[in-house]
Design a protein around this motif. Structure first.
Motif, PDB file in Angstrom:
ATOM      1  N   HIS A  73      14.641  36.148  56.903  1.00 21.73           N
ATOM      2  CA  HIS A  73      13.493  35.449  56.177  1.00 21.73           C
ATOM      3  C   HIS A  73      11.992  35.465  56.394  1.00 21.73           C
ATOM      4  N   PHE A  74      12.277  35.157  57.842  1.00 22.06           N
ATOM      5  CA  PHE A  74      10.556  34.727  58.636  1.00 22.06           C
ATOM      6  C   PHE A  74       9.929  36.053  58.610  1.00 22.06           C
ATOM      7  N   LEU A  75      10.549  37.182  58.873  1.00 20.25           N
ATOM      8  CA  LEU A  75       9.742  38.604  58.781  1.00 20.25           C
ATOM      9  C   LEU A  75       9.392  38.661  57.297  1.00 20.25           C
ATOM     10  N   GLY A  76      10.357  38.475  56.427  1.00 18.09           N
ATOM     11  CA  GLY A  76       9.994  38.915  55.161  1.00 18.09           C
ATOM     12  C   GLY A  76       8.833  38.117  54.664  1.00 18.09           C
ATOM     13  N   GLY A  77       8.684  36.624  55.052  1.00 21.72           N
ATOM     14  CA  GLY A  77       7.670  35.773  54.721  1.00 21.72           C
ATOM     15  C   GLY A  77       6.307  36.107  55.141  1.00 21.72           C
ATOM     16  N   LEU A  78       6.274  36.867  56.167  1.00 18.75           N
ATOM     17  CA  LEU A  78       4.980  37.307  56.969  1.00 18.75           C
ATOM     18  C   LEU A  78       4.396  38.485  56.075  1.00 18.75           C
ATOM     19  N   PHE A  79       5.169  39.408  55.399  1.00 17.14           N
ATOM     20  CA  PHE A  79       4.755  40.280  54.705  1.00 17.14           C
ATOM     21  C   PHE A  79       4.031  40.017  53.395  1.00 17.14           C
ATOM     22  N   THR A  80       4.488  38.585  53.144  1.00 15.92           N
ATOM     23  CA  THR A  80       3.886  38.037  51.814  1.00 15.92           C
ATOM     24  C   THR A  80       3.053  36.945  51.928  1.00 15.92           C
ATOM     25  N   GLY A  81       2.596  36.602  53.409  1.00  9.16           N
ATOM     26  CA  GLY A  81       1.649  35.614  53.823  1.00  9.16           C
ATOM     27  C   GLY A  81       2.228  34.240  53.930  1.00  9.16           C
ATOM     28  N   ASP A  82       3.566  34.359  53.731  1.00  2.26           N
ATOM     29  CA  ASP A  82       4.301  32.871  53.958  1.00  2.26           C
ATOM     30  C   ASP A  82       4.649  32.635  55.131  1.00  2.26           C
ATOM     31  N   LEU A  83       4.016  31.688  55.697  1.00  2.00           N
ATOM     32  CA  LEU A  83       4.152  31.352  57.305  1.00  2.00           C
ATOM     33  C   LEU A  83       5.197  30.016  57.326  1.00  2.00           C
ATOM     34  N   GLY A  84       5.724  29.696  56.331  1.00  2.00           N
ATOM     35  CA  GLY A  84       6.652  28.482  56.472  1.00  2.00           C
ATOM     36  C   GLY A  84       5.703  27.336  55.846  1.00  2.00           C
ATOM     37  N   THR A  85       6.667  26.004  55.966  1.00  2.00           N
ATOM     38  CA  THR A  85       6.098  24.810  55.415  1.00  2.00           C
ATOM     39  C   THR A  85       5.992  23.693  56.485  1.00  2.00           C
ATOM     40  N   SER A  86       4.896  23.085  56.510  1.00  2.00           N
ATOM     41  CA  SER A  86       4.695  21.725  57.560  1.00  2.00           C
ATOM     42  C   SER A  86       5.720  20.981  57.406  1.00  2.00           C
ATOM     43  N   THR A  87       6.479  20.567  58.263  1.00  2.00           N
ATOM     44  CA  THR A  87       7.536  19.533  58.224  1.00  2.00           C
ATOM     45  C   THR A  87       6.928  18.025  58.094  1.00  2.00           C
ATOM     46  N   ILE A  88       5.782  17.907  58.371  1.00  2.00           N
ATOM     47  CA  ILE A  88       5.048  16.636  58.276  1.00  2.00           C
ATOM     48  C   ILE A  88       4.476  16.314  56.936  1.00  2.00           C
ATOM     49  N   THR A  89       3.538  17.376  56.725  1.00  3.66           N
ATOM     50  CA  THR A  89       2.835  17.227  55.371  1.00  3.66           C
ATOM     51  C   THR A  89       3.456  17.579  54.072  1.00  3.66           C
ATOM     52  N   GLY A  90       4.349  18.564  54.369  1.00  2.72           N
ATOM     53  CA  GLY A  90       4.899  19.476  53.466  1.00  2.72           C
ATOM     54  C   GLY A  90       4.205  20.444  52.836  1.00  2.72           C
ATOM     55  N   GLN A  91       3.114  20.656  53.382  1.00  5.16           N
ATOM     56  CA  GLN A  91       2.081  21.706  52.936  1.00  5.16           C
ATOM     57  C   GLN A  91       2.409  23.174  53.294  1.00  5.16           C
ATOM     58  N   PRO A  92       2.068  24.318  52.721  1.00  3.44           N
ATOM     59  CA  PRO A  92       2.337  25.584  53.199  1.00  3.44           C
ATOM     60  C   PRO A  92       1.272  25.764  54.454  1.00  3.44           C
ATOM     61  N   VAL A  93       2.006  26.336  55.606  1.00  2.90           N
ATOM     62  CA  VAL A  93       1.318  26.496  56.755  1.00  2.90           C
ATOM     63  C   VAL A  93       0.033  27.415  56.721  1.00  2.90           C
ATOM     64  N   ALA A  94       0.221  28.567  55.608  1.00  2.00           N
ATOM     65  CA  ALA A  94      -0.800  29.419  55.487  1.00  2.00           C
ATOM     66  C   ALA A  94      -2.085  28.622  54.973  1.00  2.00           C
ATOM     67  N   ASP A  95      -1.875  27.592  54.117  1.00  2.00           N
ATOM     68  CA  ASP A  95      -3.024  27.008  53.530  1.00  2.00           C
ATOM     69  C   ASP A  95      -3.756  26.212  54.698  1.00  2.00           C
TER      70      ASP A  95
END
Length: 330
Positions: A85-107
């Motif tokens: 899932h992590f590898l798949g997210g990288l190809f779409t620009g999804d680096l996960g979600t911050s556990t503190i702010t809840g914002q996308p890491v990529a943003d």
């Protein structure tokens, strides 16, 4: 087609093959390095002691809330599924979600990365702009073993400045020019003046190292026959140095300069925290303190990928400057 033309055709074909092999090898090396970096960054979260969700929500959070958050982030899935899932997210620009702010890491990275790149790029340009003329001038002054005092002073001062850590120099610059004299701002991005002190802190050490390399390489080049021939033609000194000597002395400088650029990107971490610069360096320190591991993971990936890409670009530039290296390698 003449015999000479037919005989000349194969080398052009082989040359194209050599460049193709060079590109394939460099691309394969970059892909392998990126895969290693991505795997290490993924495992980082799972090897760190403790529960990142519990750390983010606090000790008073209910077990139900922690379990729901873990399920939302996919941390209850098997490790191999999380990795895919992590590898798949990288190809779409999804680096996960911050556990503190809840914002996308990529943003978050997209907002902070430009400030870090600006510091690193300006520091690199300043280091090169200082190192090349200073190193060339010192080589001209000390050529033939003359001016021993100037040589001793240059090597001593450059060695001392190069040995000072960036963060320590940043603290001194901030105290002298920001606190005591009040000439320049010392916190945040408040305009062009805010760049001066952090860029100086980052560029001083690399500039001293590069200046020493330029001087040594220039002294070596000045002893070659083609330079003596240029002098025998009574060419002006500035043409001898800029047209004949300097281009041949810059190969080693560019190699080290590329490595220093990678170090500059990583060196921004401490300098940004000294000057409260709104870049990735200050963000990753805050994320580590808050145990926001997905954000730390994303920033580590960006720093590592930047170093790998810079090294690749250095290899390509050096190959273009010296095509013989491609032939030797292949």
């Amino acid at each position: 087609m003449t015999t000479a033309t037919a005989a000349a055709a194969p080398p052009r074909t082989w040359r194209g093959n050599r460049w193709a092999l060079f590109g394939i090898r460099r691309a394969a090396r970059l892909a392998a390095s990126l895969w290693t970096l991505v795997t290490a960054a993924f495992l980082m979260i799972h090897l760190v002691p403790g529960d990142p969700v519990r750390a983010a929500l606090g000790l008073t959070a209910s077990p139900e809330l922690v379990a729901a958050r873990r399920a939302q982030l996919g941390l209850d899935d098997p490790l191999w599924r999380q990795y895919l899932h992590f590898l798949g997210g990288l190809f779409t620009g999804d680096l996960g979600t911050s556990t503190i702010t809840g914002q996308p890491v990529a943003d978050t990275i997209g907002d902070r990365l430009p400030a870090t790149l600006q510091l690193a790029a300006l520091a690199f340009l300043l280091a090169m702009a200082l190192a090349v003329p200073v190193g060339t001038a010192m080589a001209a002054l000390t050529r033939g073993g003359g001016r021993r005092a100037a040589e001793l002073g240059f090597t001593t001062v450059s060695a001392l400045l190069a040995a000072v850590p960036e963060f320590l120099l940043a603290v001194v610059l901030a105290y002298v020019f920001g606190v005591r004299l009040g000439w320049l701002p010392v916190a945040g991005d408040q305009g062009p003046g805010s760049y001066v002190l952090p860029v100086l802190a980052l560029a001083t050490g690399p500039a001293c190292v590069l200046a020493r390399i330029v001087r040594v390489e220039m002294l070596s080049v000045l002893g070659h026959d083609y330079v003596r021939t240029a002098r025998a033609k009574r060419l002006p000194p500035h043409l001898v140095y800029t047209r004949h000597a300097l281009p041949n002395a810059l190969t080693a400088t560019l190699t080290l300069g590329g490595l220093l650029l990678s170090a500059l990107v990583a060196g921004t971490v401490l300098v940004e925290n000294v000057f409260a610069w709104p870049g990735l360096g200050s963000t990753i320190v805050q994320s580590i303190l808050q145990k926001d591991y997905p954000l730390v993971q994303g920033i580590v990936l960006v720093y590592g990928a930047s170093v790998l890409v810079v090294n690749l670009l250095v290899d390509v530039v050096l190959a273009l400057l010296d095509p013989r290296s491609v032939i030797r390698e292949v």
